[in-house]
Enzyme design. Sequence first.
Site: not given
Ligand code: DQA
Length: 141
Positions: A9-10, A17, A22, A73, A97, A99, A106
């Site tokens: 998501p997102n 964003r 990011y 991710n 995994e 990020h 964070r």
């Molecule tokens: C993320 C880190 C997550 O905590 C966050 O909710 C994201 C992006 C990252 O790529 O840094 O949506 O996965």
Amino acid sequence: MKILVINGPNLNLTGRRQPDIYGSRTMDDIVASLRHDFGGVTIDYFQSNCEGAIIDRLHEAGFGSEYAGIVLNAGAYTHTSLAIADAIAAIETPVVEIHLSNVAAREEIRHRSLIAPVCRGTIAGFGEDSYRLAVEAIMQF
Ligand code: DQA
């Protein structure tokens, strides 16, 4: 060799964003760079904001020899989704995994990953290079 990148998501908003966290490059830019840099590897890309769709894609990709590995991710589902963790545990294809941000640096809620124990490894904090490093890791499996 084929590798599947799955974004949760997102992450479709990457580039627009919170660019201070990011980065300012879009996922189209990032995937295009991966395909350019790893010319000998077929990189498939899937993004969904829906937990079930991510699980369905993991199930589809996770058996047989089509993919050498999956770069995942999971976005915020990383911290909340036992269902995605169960899907990763259920499939055969190894999952890395990743990020963009350094989640350990964070908010505390981002320190916990439900998926980390069932992934082959975790890469975080290197911006778009987190994707690149995960592809390199899968190439060495
Ligand atoms: C993320 C880190 C997550 O905590 C966050 O909710 C994201 C992006 C990252 O790529 O840094 O949506 O996965």
